[in-house]
Design an enzyme around this catalytic site. Structure first.
Site, mmCIF file in Angstrom:
data_model
loop_
_atom_site.group_PDB
_atom_site.id
_atom_site.type_symbol
_atom_site.label_atom_id
_atom_site.label_comp_id
_atom_site.label_asym_id
_atom_site.label_seq_id
_atom_site.Cartn_x
_atom_site.Cartn_y
_atom_site.Cartn_z
ATOM 1 N N LYS A 1 0.843 -1.207 0.000
ATOM 2 C CA LYS A 1 0.000 0.000 0.000
ATOM 3 C C LYS A 1 0.878 1.256 0.000
ATOM 4 O O LYS A 1 1.648 1.483 0.935
ATOM 5 C CB LYS A 1 -0.895 0.053 1.240
ATOM 6 C CG LYS A 1 -1.857 1.258 1.159
ATOM 7 C CD LYS A 1 -2.550 1.539 2.469
ATOM 8 C CE LYS A 1 -1.870 2.602 3.302
ATOM 9 N NZ LYS A 1 -1.920 3.953 2.730
ATOM 10 N N GLU B 1 10.869 0.578 9.586
ATOM 11 C CA GLU B 1 11.763 1.708 9.283
ATOM 12 C C GLU B 1 11.015 2.964 9.693
ATOM 13 O O GLU B 1 10.064 3.365 9.018
ATOM 14 C CB GLU B 1 12.090 1.736 7.781
ATOM 15 C CG GLU B 1 12.779 0.487 7.264
ATOM 16 C CD GLU B 1 14.209 0.346 7.715
ATOM 17 O OE1 GLU B 1 14.779 1.332 8.233
ATOM 18 O OE2 GLU B 1 14.765 -0.749 7.573
ATOM 19 N N GLU C 1 10.401 15.074 15.562
ATOM 20 C CA GLU C 1 10.556 15.036 14.105
ATOM 21 C C GLU C 1 9.546 15.991 13.461
ATOM 22 O O GLU C 1 8.342 15.839 13.638
ATOM 23 C CB GLU C 1 10.324 13.614 13.593
ATOM 24 C CG GLU C 1 10.675 13.467 12.125
ATOM 25 C CD GLU C 1 10.384 12.072 11.586
ATOM 26 O OE1 GLU C 1 9.374 11.472 11.971
ATOM 27 O OE2 GLU C 1 11.178 11.597 10.756
#
Ligand code: NAP
Ligand code: MG
Length: 489
Positions: A194, A268, A399
């Site tokens: 996806k 990841e 982040e």
């Protein structure tokens, strides 16, 4: 001629370049179905969503939203292809298919680059020179391993895992698809992948390419949708391994959903990379590396060097040179070859970045932006520095995933290392110095999966990539990446 007649040299103060748009024609259909069992099919409940061009907010295509039943259909197709065709095929033939995909991708690279920039907003220079060539390189690299698995793992008998579920983010749409699909297929697995909701088009073009390459139906299935579609793939009981690239938050949710099952996984996840510039560094080279590491690609890079630590004695000159260079950066049309910084991928992402710009100032860091103009046609953000940042600031710890660089100073090597390690993440980093011994010391002490020395953001299919701490587990790329798709007996 008298002195007063001397013609004056007239300097044009407007240094803007003439527009240089990439002009390769591309074919984008009005509507895309789900790529299941070798063909495009309608989603079961008939739902579609738009994918837009973030540089001008215009709709590019309508894309199917896969529900649970569609995901189940895709997993069943992948299982059938695994049992009947792919796991039984001689390995050298699997390799031939991968080489074929790699070659066609290389031939159509310019077209893929343009679609990548239109759908995701990244500057064409990035998609043309980095994303698409690297995606093809990954298919070439893993094609080569397909019939050499016995040599890859000497003394072991490598066996494929079965059906692999893969979910990828929007920052490197085609490249992440290649990182996932190529090693999985080389090892004899079949996949259901996806792409992200905002960047599905190059994955769908890859599905067309895979169909044109006559890959047996069901070996690769590409289903589009939002988070719920991703969750349905990851938690499907007949998926043997899940491979995810995305945020740490979603990665944790996926790990919870597969806890207690026998699924293998690779994650990841996010990053907050630090660059350390020492006083003996080649300063101009370092400044260019910092610019490349955080501002190109709009800072939409998991390994973006979003924290900069400069040794105190050279801080003033580094900051001045950074500001001078930032003053020349062009924020603009992603399809223009002069553009350095393209569009932010989506409205929510731009809002997230703008939120952090506010937070950084409220926390007491000093914000600096160049005077460049920014188009108002879509989602754009100026490259931004936060000076006088401190370790506790959220712009240093969290982040942001945008063109925002927080700068701090350090005095000793130990202090630089300690500051660089002070984050929950550990994906990547950079060190800039003239001394080899310092490179060895610093790189061995920084807890991050990849550390570049006197360069930044360099990738090769032969090198593994992955994180420490909350940046994930498992590796992609190289032999390490291959190992994630086999069981070794
Ligand atoms: P994200 O929100 O975690 O989404 C990643 C993918 O997961 C998308 O396809 C998303 O679908 C899907 N998803 C969302 N919720 C899900 C759920 N509950 N279960 C399963 N799938 C779900 O991340 P992003 O904002 O797209 O990407 C940025 C993040 O990716 C950053 O944190 C960045 O550091 C990380 N990243 C890491 C690497 C690496 O190699 N370590 C590389 C690139 C990016 P939708 O698109 O519909 O939301
Ligand atoms: Mg889009």
């Amino acid at each position: 001629m008298t002195q007063t007649d001397t013609p004056k040299l007239v300097f044009d103060t407007d240094w803007s370049y003439a527009p240089a748009p990439e002009t390769v024609p591309v074919q984008i259909d009005d509507r895309y179905g789900l790529f299941i069992d070798g063909q495009f099919v309608e989603p079961g409940d008939g739902k579609y969503f738009d994918t837009i061009n973030p540089a001008n907010r215009q709709r590019l295509a309508e894309v199917a939203e896969a529900g649970k039943a569609d995901v189940d259909k895709a997993v069943k197709a992948a299982r059938k292809a695994y049992d009947n065709v792919w796991s039984k095929m001689p390995a050298r033939d699997r390799g031939k298919y991968l080489y074929r995909i790699a070659r066609i991708l290389q031939e159509r690279a310019r077209e893929f680059a343009v679609i990548e920039s239109m759908d995701g907003g990244k500057a064409i220079r990035e998609s043309r020179d980095v994303d698409i060539p690297l995606a093809a390189a990954h298919f070439f690299y893993y094609a080569g391993w397909a019939d050499k698995l016995d040599y890859a793992f000497p003394g072991k008998v490598p066996d494929s895992l079965g059906v692999v579920g893969q979910v990828i983010p929007w920052n490197f749409p085609l490249l992440m698809a290649a990182w996932k699909i190529a090693p999985a297929l080389a090892c004899g697995n079949t996949v259901v992948l996806k792409p992200a909701e905002t960047t599905p088009l190059t994955a769908l073009k890859l599905a067309e390419l895979i169909r044109d390459a006559e890959l047996p139906p069901g070996v690769v299935n590409i289903v589009t949708g939002a988070g719920a579609t991703g969750a349905a793939i990851m938690s499907h009981p007949d998926v043997d391994k899940v491979a995810f690239t995305g945020s740490t938050e979603v990665g944790k949710a996926i790990l919870k959903s597969i806890a207690g099952t026998s699924k293998k996984y690779t994650m990841e996840l996010g990053g907050k990379a630090a660059n350390l510039i020492f006083e003996d560094a080649p300063i101009d080279q370092a400044v260019e590396g910092i610019i490349n590491g955080i501002f190109f690609n709009q800072g939409h890079v998991c390994c973006a060097g979003s924290r900069l630590f400069v040794q105190e004695s050279v801080a003033d000159i580094v900051i001045r040179k950074l500001q001078d260079r930032m003053q020349t950066l062009i924020v603009g049309d992603p399809l223009d070859k002069n553009t350095d910084i393209g569009a932010i991928n989506s409205k929510p992402q731009l809002e997230k970045i703008e939120y952090y710009l506010k937070v950084g100032q409220e926390e007491g860091a000093k914000m600096w932006q160049p005077t460049c103009s920014v188009p108002d046609s879509g989602f754009f953000c100026k490259p931004t520095l936060f000076l006088d940042a401190s370790q506790s600031h959220r712009v240093v710890q969290e982040e942001i995933f945008g063109p925002v660089l927080a700068i701090q100073t350090f005095r000793t090597v130990e202090e630089g290392i300690a500051k660089a390690n002070n984050t929950p993440y550990g994906l990547s980093g950079g060190v800039w110095t003239d001394k080899g011994s310092k490179i060895f010391k610093v790189t061995s002490k920084i807890r991050a999966g990849v550390i570049w020395a006197n360069t930044y953001n360099k990738f090769d299919p032969g090198s593994p990539f992955g994180g420490y701490k909350e940046s994930g587990m498992g590796r992609e790329g190289g032999l390490h990446g291959l190992k994630e798709y086999v069981s070794l007996n």
